[in-house]
Design an enzyme around this catalytic site. Structure first.
Site, PDB file in Angstrom:
ATOM      1  N   GLU A 101      -7.552  -4.962   6.723  1.00 57.04           N
ATOM      2  CA  GLU A 101      -5.688  -4.926   5.868  1.00 57.04           C
ATOM      3  C   GLU A 101      -4.586  -4.921   8.309  1.00 57.04           C
ATOM      4  O   GLU A 101      -5.675  -4.715   9.130  1.00 57.04           O
ATOM      5  CB  GLU A 101      -5.118  -3.374   6.231  1.00 57.04           C
ATOM      6  CG  GLU A 101      -5.374  -3.513   4.957  1.00 57.04           C
ATOM      7  CD  GLU A 101      -5.008  -1.642   3.729  1.00 57.04           C
ATOM      8  OE1 GLU A 101      -4.344  -1.520   4.348  1.00 57.04           O
ATOM      9  OE2 GLU A 101      -5.048  -1.269   3.141  1.00 57.04           O
ATOM     10  N   GLU A 112      -9.090   3.859   2.902  1.00 60.65           N
ATOM     11  CA  GLU A 112      -8.639   5.220   3.563  1.00 60.65           C
ATOM     12  C   GLU A 112      -8.830   6.161   3.536  1.00 60.65           C
ATOM     13  O   GLU A 112      -7.864   7.117   3.030  1.00 60.65           O
ATOM     14  CB  GLU A 112      -6.605   4.973   3.529  1.00 60.65           C
ATOM     15  CG  GLU A 112      -7.296   3.406   5.232  1.00 60.65           C
ATOM     16  CD  GLU A 112      -5.424   2.328   5.334  1.00 60.65           C
ATOM     17  OE1 GLU A 112      -4.763   4.148   4.491  1.00 60.65           O
ATOM     18  OE2 GLU A 112      -5.639   2.052   5.849  1.00 60.65           O
TER      19      GLU A 112
END
Ligand code: FCB
Length: 499
Positions: free
Chosen positions: A406, A225
């Site tokens: 995720e 991320e």
């Protein structure tokens, strides 16, 4: 429904109502233990006659996943390992940040976390008990290079070697992230990700890790991320390094992307057969109303949330609307050098998608909340967003294999007096998101695996230990692990390859 290619639609038309075709398998997941006949058994939807069962979150929907689908769970180093000073580990920006008063809820730090560094064998056994086929974890850069440079620390590498071996011993495919935000503090001191040099230091670190663990890790993820580092670390300032410097933020984005590309190149240079890709948190963006102004604002918002990270990797160019919006004087725009985009767009083997929430954009570029939120106030619960983002990525960026690395939510879990932890909200959330995942696969998305965030309760960054995201409850004072009701449910899903 999103428009996918004709080939995908034809393939879809050939499918039965619930079974979906076998996707490409991640290397090593043949060991997942869910194949063939065993996987097809017991996948009927619960019948309407048994109303009580049908309305429980565990109710079976009768949706079967492709044979060999990789069922997994995810963690990251700083969030679970603890052992902050063991075996030559250096300090990371998260050590500094969490030890700065007022930065993390309750003054919590990752010093001990879930003590996974010492309890990894027990944790590996729990993963086997759940039947995981794939486990996504991250490697702590300051364990490998205390100051972010120089000779790798053998004791740090040995820990990950034992972890990787332990996974293989239990038939679980390792998926390792090279960077999940714990930058060595010494590198922050020379400018952190604002410094181009740090991208090159990252490539050296990556090379050391590939040399030491290479063959044992079939799938590598580069940077977790990058957007969160940009937005939370340099715009909001509520994540390490805790800065509010809009002028630096997008230069940081570029250097993180450059680091990604350099790591891909470093892996290829080793001649490794392992696969590698980025791990991006993608947010489907929708207009909050049907005005043209909201549509235009949503388009630009999508640029900052998604295309800024996808386009350079898959198209070799930053999105023009975002560059225009930043303007020619932005440090990022000035910081892009000849050849950088060639490095960043080096072909990857897969894309890891992390999905938590949609974003609804107003005409003036603000946002609104449309759906119920979880304990994380930023998270709106919207399973269709999972379908939308997966099909969009496939439509816009081609057939690159996808993995979900995720997806999950925090729930108010408490250890009951009977020793159990009841988290029906997590089961309902995962079931609904998996139904959306199933639909996306049926519509042609080449998705090969899914990882719940998280395997176990952990240090949730600036929220400390308050939010519990795990399938496994961690009683932090004793470090006892207890499988939540959702973990028992997930074990059944994995065993039957079906929700
Ligand atoms: C993601 C992070 C992960 C965890 C979840 C809740 O953005 O990658 O470490 O904090 O959110």
């Amino acid at each position: 429904m999103s428009v996918l290619t004709r080939r995908h639609l034809l393939r879809h038309a050939a499918l039965s109502a619930s079974a979906v075709p076998a996707g490409r398998l991640p290397m090593g997941t043949a060991t997942a233990g869910v194949t063939g006949a065993a996987a097809t058994a017991g996948c009927d939807a619960d019948s309407e006659a048994d109303d009580e069962r049908r309305t429980a979150p565990e109710a079976q929907l009768g949706l079967r996943f492709p044979d060999g689908f990789g069922w997994g769970a995810a963690t990251s180093a700083y969030q679970i390992e603890g052992a902050a000073k063991d075996d030559g580990r250096g300090e990371s920006v998260w050590d500094t940040f969490s030890h700065t008063p007022g930065r993390v809820r309750g003054g919590d730090t990752g010093d001990v976390a879930a003590d996974h560094y010492h309890r990894y064998v027990e944790d590996l056994d729990l993963m086997r008990d759940l039947g995981l086929g794939t486990y996504r974890f991250s490697i702590s850069w300051p364990r490998i290079q205390a100051d972010g440079t120089g000779t790798p620390n053998q004791r740090g590498l040995d820990f990950y070697r034992r972890l990787v071996d332990g996974l293989h011993d239990r038939g679980i495919a390792p998926m390792a992230t090279l960077f999940h935000w714990d930058l060595p503090q010494a590198l922050q001191d020379i400018g952190g990700w604002e410094s181009r040099e740090v991208a090159y230091r990252f490539a050296d670190y990556a090379e050391a890790v590939f040399d030491a663990l290479g063959a044992g890790v079939p799938v590598w993820l580069t940077i977790n991320e990058p957007k969160t580092v940009v937005q939370n670390g340099y715009l909001g300032g509520h994540h390490a390094p805790g800065l509010r410097e809009p002028a630096a933020a997008y230069l940081v984005a570029h250097h993180l992307q450059l680091a990604h590309g350099l790591a891909v190149r470093a892996l290829r240079a080793t001649g490794s057969g392992s696969r590698i890709g980025p791990a991006l948190n993608l947010h489907p963006c929708y207009p909050a109303d049907d005005t043209p102004a909201a549509a235009a604002a949503t388009r630009l918002y999508d640029g900052y949330e998604n295309r800024l990270y996808l386009d350079p990797i898959f198209r070799g160019a930053y999105p023009a609307d975002v560059l225009d919006d930043l303007g020619p004087d932005d440090r990022m725009v000035r910081g892009i050098r000849d050849g950088d985009l060639g490095i960043i767009s080096a072909p990857v083997d897969l894309l890891a998608v992390q999905y938590y929430t949609p974003i609804y954009v107003t005409a003036d570029g603000g946002t609104i909340t449309r759906w119920p939120t979880s304990e994380a106030s930023w998270q709106q619960i919207f399973p269709d967003g999972m379908y939308d983002i997966l099909t969009r990525v496939t439509r816009d960026y081609g057939d690159v294999p996808l993995t979900i690395t995720e997806n999950g939510l925090p729930t108010p879990d408490r250890l009951g007096t009977d020793g159990t932890v009841d988290d029906p909200g997590r089961i309902a959330f995962l079931r609904d998101h998996l139904a959306a995942v199933h639909r996306a696969i049926a519509d042609g998305v080449p998705l090969e695996s899914y990882h719940v965030w998280s395997l176990m309760d952990n240090f949730e960054w600036n929220e400390g230990y308050e939010q519990r995201w795990g399938l496994i409850y961690v009683d932090f004072p004793t470090q006892r692990r207890i499988l939540k009701r959702s973990a028992h449910w997930y074990r059944r899903v994995i065993a039957q390859n079906c929700i």
